[in-house]
Design a protein around this motif. Structure first.
Motif, PDB file in Angstrom:
ATOM      1  N   PRO A  44       0.784  -1.236   0.000  1.00 24.18           N
ATOM      2  CA  PRO A  44       0.000   0.000   0.000  1.00 24.18           C
ATOM      3  C   PRO A  44       0.819   1.292   0.000  1.00 24.18           C
ATOM      4  CG  PRO A  44      -0.988  -1.600   1.466  1.00 24.18           C
ATOM      5  CD  PRO A  44       0.321  -2.185   1.002  1.00 24.18           C
ATOM      6  N   LYS A  45       1.997   1.296   0.627  1.00 20.41           N
ATOM      7  CA  LYS A  45       2.752   2.549   0.719  1.00 20.41           C
ATOM      8  C   LYS A  45       4.197   2.441   0.261  1.00 20.41           C
ATOM      9  CE  LYS A  45      -0.031   4.535   4.338  1.00 20.41           C
ATOM     10  NZ  LYS A  45      -0.043   5.314   5.550  1.00 20.41           N
ATOM     11  N   LEU A  46       4.590   1.330  -0.343  1.00 20.58           N
ATOM     12  CA  LEU A  46       5.998   1.160  -0.699  1.00 20.58           C
ATOM     13  C   LEU A  46       6.129   0.264  -1.917  1.00 20.58           C
ATOM     14  CD1 LEU A  46       9.020   1.546   0.151  1.00 20.58           C
ATOM     15  CD2 LEU A  46       8.767  -0.532   1.494  1.00 20.58           C
ATOM     16  N   LEU A  47       7.039   0.628  -2.795  1.00 16.13           N
ATOM     17  CA  LEU A  47       7.386  -0.203  -3.938  1.00 16.13           C
ATOM     18  C   LEU A  47       8.825  -0.646  -3.737  1.00 16.13           C
ATOM     19  CD1 LEU A  47       6.056  -1.136  -6.602  1.00 16.13           C
ATOM     20  CD2 LEU A  47       7.126   0.822  -7.703  1.00 16.13           C
ATOM     21  N   MET A  48       9.057  -1.965  -3.734  1.00 10.52           N
ATOM     22  CA  MET A  48      10.393  -2.524  -3.546  1.00 10.52           C
ATOM     23  C   MET A  48      10.711  -3.431  -4.717  1.00 10.52           C
ATOM     24  SD  MET A  48      10.584  -3.626   0.473  1.00 10.52           S
ATOM     25  CE  MET A  48      12.342  -3.958   0.410  1.00 10.52           C
ATOM     26  N   ALA A  49      11.995  -3.576  -4.999  1.00 15.83           N
ATOM     27  CA  ALA A  49      12.443  -4.513  -6.029  1.00 15.83           C
ATOM     28  C   ALA A  49      13.543  -5.369  -5.449  1.00 15.83           C
ATOM     29  CB  ALA A  49      12.943  -3.767  -7.259  1.00 15.83           C
ATOM     30  N   PHE A  50      13.664  -6.582  -5.975  1.00 18.09           N
ATOM     31  CA  PHE A  50      14.695  -7.522  -5.550  1.00 18.09           C
ATOM     32  C   PHE A  50      15.364  -8.021  -6.808  1.00 18.09           C
ATOM     33  CE2 PHE A  50      11.477  -7.161  -2.435  1.00 18.09           C
ATOM     34  CZ  PHE A  50      12.165  -7.121  -1.236  1.00 18.09           C
ATOM     35  N   GLN A  51      16.668  -7.764  -6.924  1.00 16.50           N
ATOM     36  CA  GLN A  51      17.375  -8.133  -8.147  1.00 16.50           C
ATOM     37  C   GLN A  51      18.475  -9.132  -7.854  1.00 16.50           C
ATOM     38  OE1 GLN A  51      19.035  -4.653  -9.953  1.00 16.50           O
ATOM     39  NE2 GLN A  51      20.534  -4.328  -8.353  1.00 16.50           N
ATOM     40  N   LYS A  52      18.644 -10.057  -8.769  1.00 16.25           N
ATOM     41  CA  LYS A  52      19.658 -11.097  -8.623  1.00 16.25           C
ATOM     42  C   LYS A  52      21.043 -10.512  -8.884  1.00 16.25           C
ATOM     43  CE  LYS A  52      20.830 -15.725 -10.146  1.00 16.25           C
ATOM     44  NZ  LYS A  52      20.514 -16.653  -9.104  1.00 16.25           N
ATOM     45  N   VAL A  53      21.985 -10.871  -8.025  1.00 20.85           N
ATOM     46  CA  VAL A  53      23.389 -10.524  -8.197  1.00 20.85           C
ATOM     47  C   VAL A  53      24.197 -11.793  -7.991  1.00 20.85           C
ATOM     48  CG1 VAL A  53      23.139  -8.112  -7.479  1.00 20.85           C
ATOM     49  CG2 VAL A  53      23.637  -9.858  -5.763  1.00 20.85           C
ATOM     50  N   ASP A  54      25.385 -11.835  -8.554  1.00 22.21           N
ATOM     51  CA  ASP A  54      26.222 -13.027  -8.408  1.00 22.21           C
ATOM     52  C   ASP A  54      26.770 -13.189  -7.001  1.00 22.21           C
ATOM     53  OD1 ASP A  54      25.826 -13.773 -11.055  1.00 22.21           O
ATOM     54  OD2 ASP A  54      27.517 -12.549 -11.740  1.00 22.21           O
ATOM     55  N   ASP A  55      27.109 -12.078  -6.348  1.00 19.41           N
ATOM     56  CA  ASP A  55      27.671 -12.117  -5.005  1.00 19.41           C
ATOM     57  C   ASP A  55      26.946 -11.113  -4.130  1.00 19.41           C
ATOM     58  OD1 ASP A  55      29.860 -13.944  -5.541  1.00 19.41           O
ATOM     59  OD2 ASP A  55      30.786 -12.307  -6.667  1.00 19.41           O
ATOM     60  N   PRO A  56      26.620 -11.485  -2.899  1.00 21.64           N
ATOM     61  CA  PRO A  56      25.999 -10.511  -2.002  1.00 21.64           C
ATOM     62  C   PRO A  56      26.989  -9.405  -1.648  1.00 21.64           C
ATOM     63  CG  PRO A  56      26.491 -12.538  -0.818  1.00 21.64           C
ATOM     64  CD  PRO A  56      26.823 -12.777  -2.272  1.00 21.64           C
ATOM     65  N   THR A  57      26.463  -8.239  -1.336  1.00 24.91           N
ATOM     66  CA  THR A  57      27.309  -7.127  -0.929  1.00 24.91           C
ATOM     67  C   THR A  57      27.950  -7.465   0.409  1.00 24.91           C
ATOM     68  OG1 THR A  57      25.817  -5.621  -2.050  1.00 24.91           O
ATOM     69  CG2 THR A  57      27.312  -4.655  -0.434  1.00 24.91           C
ATOM     70  N   PRO A  58      29.275  -7.369   0.512  1.00 23.31           N
ATOM     71  CA  PRO A  58      29.916  -7.697   1.788  1.00 23.31           C
ATOM     72  C   PRO A  58      29.685  -6.605   2.832  1.00 23.31           C
ATOM     73  CG  PRO A  58      31.538  -6.916   0.217  1.00 23.31           C
ATOM     74  CD  PRO A  58      30.229  -6.991  -0.513  1.00 23.31           C
ATOM     75  N   GLY A  59      29.714  -7.001   4.093  1.00 22.65           N
ATOM     76  CA  GLY A  59      29.612  -6.029   5.181  1.00 22.65           C
ATOM     77  C   GLY A  59      28.190  -5.554   5.420  1.00 22.65           C
ATOM     78  N   LYS A  60      28.075  -4.507   6.207  1.00 20.71           N
ATOM     79  CA  LYS A  60      26.784  -3.947   6.607  1.00 20.71           C
ATOM     80  C   LYS A  60      26.138  -3.220   5.429  1.00 20.71           C
ATOM     81  CE  LYS A  60      24.932  -0.827  10.116  1.00 20.71           C
ATOM     82  NZ  LYS A  60      24.089  -0.028   9.278  1.00 20.71           N
ATOM     83  N   ASN A  61      24.783  -3.338   5.331  1.00 19.57           N
ATOM     84  CA  ASN A  61      24.074  -2.595   4.289  1.00 19.57           C
ATOM     85  C   ASN A  61      24.341  -1.105   4.483  1.00 19.57           C
ATOM     86  OD1 ASN A  61      22.562  -4.732   5.560  1.00 19.57           O
ATOM     87  ND2 ASN A  61      20.691  -4.079   4.627  1.00 19.57           N
ATOM     88  N   ARG A  62      24.456  -0.394   3.399  1.00 19.68           N
ATOM     89  CA  ARG A  62      24.610   1.054   3.486  1.00 19.68           C
ATOM     90  C   ARG A  62      23.261   1.744   3.417  1.00 19.68           C
ATOM     91  NH1 ARG A  62      29.758   3.178   0.449  1.00 19.68           N
ATOM     92  NH2 ARG A  62      29.127   4.931   1.716  1.00 19.68           N
ATOM     93  N   VAL A  63      22.248   1.055   2.954  1.00 19.90           N
ATOM     94  CA  VAL A  63      20.880   1.567   2.918  1.00 19.90           C
ATOM     95  C   VAL A  63      20.003   0.518   3.597  1.00 19.90           C
ATOM     96  CG1 VAL A  63      18.948   2.200   1.431  1.00 19.90           C
ATOM     97  CG2 VAL A  63      21.280   2.809   0.759  1.00 19.90           C
TER      98      VAL A  63
END
Length: 116
Positions: A44-63
């Motif tokens: 209802p109040k948010l649009l999110m996307a999930f995209q495939k990547v070969d490797d997860p981002t290392p370390g803590k999320n920046r966002v």
């Protein structure tokens, strides 16, 4: 000229299950899926996307997501039962928030609605 927020996109090595998990938590649904590489979740109040990547981002999320709940403790318990893991909890005066990680370890915060 100003920018308009389109959506929040999360990288994942397996985006389908993560998109489904977030759709359920936000009361939304997957409205688009592109060959297993990109999923769009609309709530209802948010649009999110999930995209495939070969490797997860290392370390803590920046966002990360900051979410509000009418009953913080009840919502945290519901999220934990759904597979979220508690990370930390903080308070500043009357404002309290809980940091959780989704099933793929993306960190997000939940605070009591109206407390800030």
């Amino acid at each position: 000229m100003t920018l308009t927020m389109a959506m929040v996109t999360v990288d994942s090595t397996d985006p389908g299950p993560l998109a489904a998990w977030w759709a359920e938590q936000l009361g939304g649904s997957i409205v688009e899926e592109n060959d297993g590489w990109f999923y769009v979740v609309e709530s209802p109040k948010l649009l999110m996307a999930f995209q495939k990547v070969d490797d997860p981002t290392p370390g803590k999320n920046r966002v990360h997501l900051d979410l509000l709940a009418p009953d913080l403790d009840a919502e945290v318990e519901r999220l934990k039962k759904a597979g979220a893991e508690p990370v930390d909890e903080h308070a500043m005066g009357d404002f309290r928030w809980v940091i959780l990680a989704d099933p793929q370890q993306n960190v997000f915060c939940v605070a009591a609605a109206g407390s800030h």
